[in-house]
Design a protein around this motif. Structure first.
Motif, PDB file in Angstrom:
ATOM      1  N   ALA A 135       6.725   5.233   7.129  1.00  0.00           N
ATOM      2  CA  ALA A 135       5.400   4.728   7.513  1.00  0.00           C
ATOM      3  C   ALA A 135       4.386   4.973   6.398  1.00  0.00           C
ATOM      4  O   ALA A 135       3.578   4.100   6.064  1.00  0.00           O
ATOM      5  N   ARG A 136       4.438   6.155   5.801  1.00  0.00           N
ATOM      6  CA  ARG A 136       3.486   6.477   4.737  1.00  0.00           C
ATOM      7  C   ARG A 136       3.714   5.630   3.495  1.00  0.00           C
ATOM      8  O   ARG A 136       2.772   5.102   2.898  1.00  0.00           O
ATOM      9  N   VAL A 137       4.968   5.476   3.088  1.00  0.00           N
ATOM     10  CA  VAL A 137       5.271   4.683   1.897  1.00  0.00           C
ATOM     11  C   VAL A 137       4.906   3.216   2.129  1.00  0.00           C
ATOM     12  O   VAL A 137       4.411   2.552   1.220  1.00  0.00           O
ATOM     13  N   THR A 138       5.113   2.732   3.338  1.00  0.00           N
ATOM     14  CA  THR A 138       4.708   1.359   3.658  1.00  0.00           C
ATOM     15  C   THR A 138       3.222   1.168   3.386  1.00  0.00           C
ATOM     16  O   THR A 138       2.804   0.179   2.777  1.00  0.00           O
ATOM     17  N   ALA A 139       2.411   2.130   3.812  1.00  0.00           N
ATOM     18  CA  ALA A 139       0.961   2.043   3.583  1.00  0.00           C
ATOM     19  C   ALA A 139       0.626   2.197   2.101  1.00  0.00           C
ATOM     20  O   ALA A 139      -0.242   1.496   1.579  1.00  0.00           O
ATOM     21  N   GLU A 140       1.304   3.099   1.399  1.00  0.00           N
ATOM     22  CA  GLU A 140       1.015   3.334  -0.018  1.00  0.00           C
ATOM     23  C   GLU A 140       1.367   2.134  -0.887  1.00  0.00           C
ATOM     24  O   GLU A 140       0.674   1.841  -1.861  1.00  0.00           O
ATOM     25  N   VAL A 141       2.454   1.449  -0.564  1.00  0.00           N
ATOM     26  CA  VAL A 141       2.886   0.299  -1.359  1.00  0.00           C
ATOM     27  C   VAL A 141       1.782  -0.755  -1.422  1.00  0.00           C
ATOM     28  O   VAL A 141       1.569  -1.380  -2.456  1.00  0.00           O
ATOM     29  N   ASP A 142       1.064  -0.919  -0.314  1.00  0.00           N
ATOM     30  CA  ASP A 142       0.004  -1.931  -0.275  1.00  0.00           C
ATOM     31  C   ASP A 142      -1.102  -1.662  -1.285  1.00  0.00           C
ATOM     32  O   ASP A 142      -1.752  -2.590  -1.756  1.00  0.00           O
ATOM     33  N   SER A 146       8.116  -3.989   4.571  1.00  0.00           N
ATOM     34  CA  SER A 146       8.215  -3.407   5.905  1.00  0.00           C
ATOM     35  C   SER A 146       8.944  -2.069   5.804  1.00  0.00           C
ATOM     36  O   SER A 146       9.585  -1.759   4.786  1.00  0.00           O
ATOM     37  N   GLU A 147       8.886  -1.277   6.876  1.00  0.00           N
ATOM     38  CA  GLU A 147       9.631  -0.016   6.893  1.00  0.00           C
ATOM     39  C   GLU A 147      11.124  -0.287   6.731  1.00  0.00           C
ATOM     40  O   GLU A 147      11.820   0.468   6.046  1.00  0.00           O
TER      41      GLU A 147
END
Length: 90
Positions: free
Chosen positions: A63-70, A80-81
């Motif tokens: 979840a955190r990496v998904t947000a950071e990638v953006d 996506s996750e």
């Protein structure tokens, strides 16, 4: 492919405002650009390892990496996750 030249106006600004010499300013810009010169896959794998080392569980990591990638510098479609899991585990 060689890197884009660093604009002299940027170097002038860093020398003027940062108290750096011109060669120090150039090295600083090169270092920052190098830090952000990762592929999306390399970023995901690096962040997964870093967050795992901090003791985070995979569900929270994904979840955190998904947000950071953006918010990262590279141009990539949103991941996506599930896509992040596939990058990490193949």
């Amino acid at each position: 492919m060689s890197p884009a030249p660093i604009p002299s106006s940027l170097l002038d600004h860093l020398v003027r405002t940062g108290g750096l010499g011109r060669s120090e300013a150039r090295r600083m810009v090169e270092e920052v650009l190098s830090f952000y010169d990762e592929t999306p896959d390399a970023f995901v794998i690096r962040r997964h390892r870093e967050l795992q080392a901090e003791g985070m569980r995979n569900d929270a990591i994904f979840a955190r990496v998904t947000a950071e990638v953006d918010g990262w510098r590279f141009r990539a479609p949103p991941l996506s996750e599930r896509q992040i899991r596939r990058i990490v585990y193949g």
